[in-house]
Design an enzyme around this catalytic site. Structure first.
Site, PDB file in Angstrom:
ATOM      1  N   LYS A   1       2.333   2.362  -5.066  1.00 40.03           N
ATOM      2  CA  LYS A   1       3.105   1.977  -6.262  1.00 40.03           C
ATOM      3  C   LYS A   1       2.351   2.344  -7.541  1.00 40.03           C
ATOM      4  O   LYS A   1       2.950   2.746  -8.539  1.00 40.03           O
ATOM      5  CB  LYS A   1       3.364   0.456  -6.257  1.00 40.03           C
ATOM      6  CG  LYS A   1       4.194  -0.029  -5.096  1.00 40.03           C
ATOM      7  CD  LYS A   1       4.378  -1.524  -5.118  1.00 40.03           C
ATOM      8  CE  LYS A   1       3.205  -2.331  -4.605  1.00 40.03           C
ATOM      9  NZ  LYS A   1       2.891  -2.211  -3.183  1.00 40.03           N
TER      10      LYS A   1
ATOM     11  N   GLY B   1      -4.660  -4.281  -4.250  1.00 41.01           N
ATOM     12  CA  GLY B   1      -5.777  -3.441  -4.691  1.00 41.01           C
ATOM     13  C   GLY B   1      -5.291  -2.042  -4.943  1.00 41.01           C
ATOM     14  O   GLY B   1      -4.589  -1.480  -4.116  1.00 41.01           O
ATOM     15  N   HIS B   2      -5.600  -1.522  -6.087  1.00 44.89           N
ATOM     16  CA  HIS B   2      -5.367  -0.092  -6.257  1.00 44.89           C
ATOM     17  C   HIS B   2      -6.347   0.486  -7.260  1.00 44.89           C
ATOM     18  O   HIS B   2      -6.850  -0.213  -8.128  1.00 44.89           O
ATOM     19  CB  HIS B   2      -3.915   0.210  -6.593  1.00 44.89           C
ATOM     20  CG  HIS B   2      -3.471  -0.326  -7.893  1.00 44.89           C
ATOM     21  ND1 HIS B   2      -2.735  -1.482  -8.003  1.00 44.89           N
ATOM     22  CD2 HIS B   2      -3.683   0.125  -9.124  1.00 44.89           C
ATOM     23  CE1 HIS B   2      -2.523  -1.715  -9.274  1.00 44.89           C
ATOM     24  NE2 HIS B   2      -3.066  -0.762  -9.986  1.00 44.89           N
TER      25      HIS B   2
ATOM     26  N   GLN C   1       2.017  -6.262  -3.220  1.00 44.77           N
ATOM     27  CA  GLN C   1       2.508  -6.386  -1.841  1.00 44.77           C
ATOM     28  C   GLN C   1       3.911  -5.753  -1.773  1.00 44.77           C
ATOM     29  O   GLN C   1       4.187  -4.851  -2.537  1.00 44.77           O
ATOM     30  CB  GLN C   1       2.486  -7.836  -1.345  1.00 44.77           C
ATOM     31  CG  GLN C   1       1.077  -8.390  -1.162  1.00 44.77           C
ATOM     32  CD  GLN C   1       0.470  -8.896  -2.449  1.00 44.77           C
ATOM     33  OE1 GLN C   1       1.097  -9.621  -3.196  1.00 44.77           O
ATOM     34  NE2 GLN C   1      -0.766  -8.529  -2.729  1.00 44.77           N
TER      35      GLN C   1
ATOM     36  N   ASP D   1       0.818  -1.220   0.000  1.00 47.31           N
ATOM     37  CA  ASP D   1       0.000   0.000   0.000  1.00 47.31           C
ATOM     38  C   ASP D   1       0.849   1.266   0.000  1.00 47.31           C
ATOM     39  O   ASP D   1       0.443   2.302   0.538  1.00 47.31           O
ATOM     40  CB  ASP D   1      -0.964   0.037   1.211  1.00 47.31           C
ATOM     41  CG  ASP D   1      -1.771  -1.227   1.323  1.00 47.31           C
ATOM     42  OD1 ASP D   1      -2.282  -1.685   0.299  1.00 47.31           O
ATOM     43  OD2 ASP D   1      -1.874  -1.773   2.446  1.00 47.31           O
TER      44      ASP D   1
HETATM   45  P1  IMP Z   1      -2.625 -12.679   2.153  1.00 56.49           P
HETATM   46  O1  IMP Z   1      -1.728 -12.116   1.104  1.00 56.49           O
HETATM   47  O2  IMP Z   1      -4.081 -12.407   1.904  1.00 56.49           O
HETATM   48  O3  IMP Z   1      -2.334 -14.114   2.437  1.00 56.49           O
HETATM   49  O4  IMP Z   1      -2.304 -11.902   3.531  1.00 56.49           O
HETATM   50  C1  IMP Z   1      -1.059 -12.051   4.214  1.00 56.49           C
HETATM   51  C2  IMP Z   1      -0.622 -10.707   4.806  1.00 56.49           C
HETATM   52  O5  IMP Z   1      -0.279  -9.818   3.727  1.00 56.49           O
HETATM   53  C3  IMP Z   1      -1.709  -9.996   5.609  1.00 56.49           C
HETATM   54  O6  IMP Z   1      -1.086  -9.309   6.685  1.00 56.49           O
HETATM   55  C4  IMP Z   1      -2.296  -9.001   4.628  1.00 56.49           C
HETATM   56  O7  IMP Z   1      -2.869  -7.885   5.272  1.00 56.49           O
HETATM   57  C5  IMP Z   1      -1.038  -8.616   3.845  1.00 56.49           C
HETATM   58  N1  IMP Z   1      -1.340  -8.147   2.480  1.00 56.49           N
HETATM   59  C6  IMP Z   1      -1.648  -8.902   1.413  1.00 56.49           C
HETATM   60  N2  IMP Z   1      -1.825  -8.131   0.322  1.00 56.49           N
HETATM   61  C7  IMP Z   1      -1.615  -6.876   0.712  1.00 56.49           C
HETATM   62  C8  IMP Z   1      -1.620  -5.622   0.022  1.00 56.49           C
HETATM   63  O8  IMP Z   1      -1.855  -5.521  -1.195  1.00 56.49           O
HETATM   64  N3  IMP Z   1      -1.336  -4.524   0.790  1.00 56.49           N
HETATM   65  C9  IMP Z   1      -1.043  -4.613   2.110  1.00 56.49           C
HETATM   66  N4  IMP Z   1      -1.009  -5.746   2.791  1.00 56.49           N
HETATM   67  C10 IMP Z   1      -1.304  -6.872   2.095  1.00 56.49           C
END
Ligand code: IMP
Length: 433
Positions: free
Chosen positions: A19, A45-46, A226, A16
């Site tokens: 990017k 998500g953006h 991420q 977040d």
């Molecule tokens: P997962 O990717 O849904 O398995 O989540 C694993 C961890 O990564 C969690 O703490 C989520 O909040 C974090 N996470 C996954 N995708 C994002 C993102 O796009 N932005 C911020 N945190 C993320």
């Protein structure tokens, strides 16, 4: 062979970072030929907007080059794709007036499929605060070699294969005490058959396509999802996502050979945020404090710190160059983009964590042991803030001196030039140096 132009945009923190803002700038201003995702899935998500064409869409897995009609967009083999939510994204893009075709959108036949049962398993077993999109269970099945890849949708046996996996997932849920969450397999198969029908024309061997594009000297932008501190290898394990979100992982997941990367842009947000569980050394603990409220913004307003995929409030903290130095060691950034400099206006004293302390020991880079990291406290360097409103400024020279000094301090601490700075929520609110 002409010289390839490959840029990778990588999150330097916990995701977040904004990017998309720089990806958007590069696509719009430099006319990138190919934009691709190489890691993650719809957990990202953006929002992309193009005010001139009245476009405002929330993207989760679709690369952001999709709204620039001239770019080809690739969802690479390192990603995981939920057929149903991806089709929803396709619909949203088409509704906004953007034409989709297999020439402009290519899905790697090697990418793995997220089934509804992966999402159910994700929710049932979550210990780290995931996005609930089934990311971990899908990468788990990939690693234990029981996953379904997109190429399976091209085979006649697809529904039989999917049935086997869905039934195995139901057994797993029942054995784990979650029998009430078991899915109606017949119903899931009908949905999968419908989605496969839509996606089939877009599924292709993207390795050949990327390889030919490199030979032809096309420009490629690899869009990271991420970020470094959530990376499965280098992040704050186990509070991480399940893919490789660093420069090497993103390139590998898109099928771009490492030798071709010539720009590696690390993106850092001021202030930092984290969503989900896990250590965050500079986290501000008083959510009611004026500083916290001011940095978080109001839910629903542009740039407010609430998840684009989950709507969860993000934790907030001061910029931390200890983890930034670590991110630099892992990724080898050639340049840095900073976002949300404008949100710091009006704060009298700005803090930057320049080392950590744990049980009397000082750390100038991130300790690998998450338990140690959880006990670390930040050692701050304080810098004077500025009063002036800098919203939307586009020229570095017009920034107040204190803002320039703040940027120079971060640049020096990480040891990489800052070439892009975000000064507001609009895509055009960017300083390029
Ligand atoms: P997962 O990717 O849904 O398995 O989540 C694993 C961890 O990564 C969690 O703490 C989520 O909040 C974090 N996470 C996954 N995708 C994002 C993102 O796009 N932005 C911020 N945190 C993320």
């Amino acid at each position: 062979m002409q010289s390839p132009k490959v840029t990778v945009v990588v999150g330097g923190q916990f995701g977040d970072e904004g990017k998309g803002k720089f990806v958007h700038y590069l696509v719009q201003s430099q006319g990138v030929d190919i934009v691709g995702r190489g890691n993650g899935g719809p957990n990202a998500g953006h929002n992309v907007h193009d005010p001139e064409r009245g476009i405002e869409i929330a993207l989760h897995l679709m690369p952001s080059g999709i709204i620039a009609e001239s770019s080809v967009n690739i969802v690479g083999c390192g990603t995981v794709i939920n057929p149903h939510t991806f089709i929803e994204e396709m619909d949203a893009v088409e509704k906004a007036g953007v034409r989709l075709s297999p020439e402009r959108l290519k899905l790697s036949s090697r990418a793995h499929i997220i089934l509804q049962s992966h999402r159910v398993i994700d929710g049932a077993g979550d210990r780290v605060g995931t996005t609930g999109q089934g990311i971990g269970p899908t990468y788990r099945d990939k690693a234990v070699r029981t996953g379904l890849r997109l190429e399976s949708m091209l085979r006649e046996t697809f529904l039989d294969d999917a049935q086997d996996v869905l039934e195995a997932h139901n057994k797993e849920l029942a054995a784990g005490g979650y029998g009430d969450l078991c899915l109606d397999v017949e119903r899931e198969l009908v949905r999968l058959a419908e989605s496969a029908e839509v996606l089939r024309p877009y599924i292709t061997d993207t390795v050949d396509y990327v390889s030919e594009a490199i030979k032809a000297g096309k420009s490629i932008l690899a869009e990271g999802a991420q970020a470094t501190l959530l990376d499965i290898n280098y992040g704050t394990y186990p509070y991480v996502t399940s893919s490789s979100c660093t420069a090497g992982g993103i390139l590998g997941g898109l099928g771009v050979p490492a030798q071709y990367a010539d720009r590696v842009i690390g993106v850092f947000k001021l202030p930092m945020t984290r969503v989900g569980k896990g250590p965050f050394v500079t986290r501000l603990t008083d959510e009611e404090s004026d500083l916290h409220v001011r940095l978080a913004g109001k839910k629903g307003s542009a740039g407010a710190e609430f998840g684009a995929t989950t709507g969860r409030a993000r934790d907030i903290g001061w910029m931390d160059v200890v983890s930034a130095r670590y991110a630099q060691a892992v990724n080898g950034f050639t340049e840095i983009g900073l976002t949300k400099l404008d949100t710091l206006s009006g704060i009298k004293t700005l803090k930057v964590a320049t080392s950590y302390v744990c049980d009397g020991e000082q750390f100038t880079t991130m300790p690998a042991d998450t338990q140690t990291l959880e006990k670390c406290t930040p050692v701050y360097t304080e810098l004077p803030g500025w009063e002036e409103n800098i919203d939307g400024l586009k020229d570095f020279e017009t920034l107040p001196n204190a803002a320039k000094d703040y940027v120079a301090f971060i640049e020096k601490q990480i040891g990489v030039p800052v070439t892009m700075i975000g000064t507001g929520p609009n895509n055009s609110d960017v300083i390029i140096r």
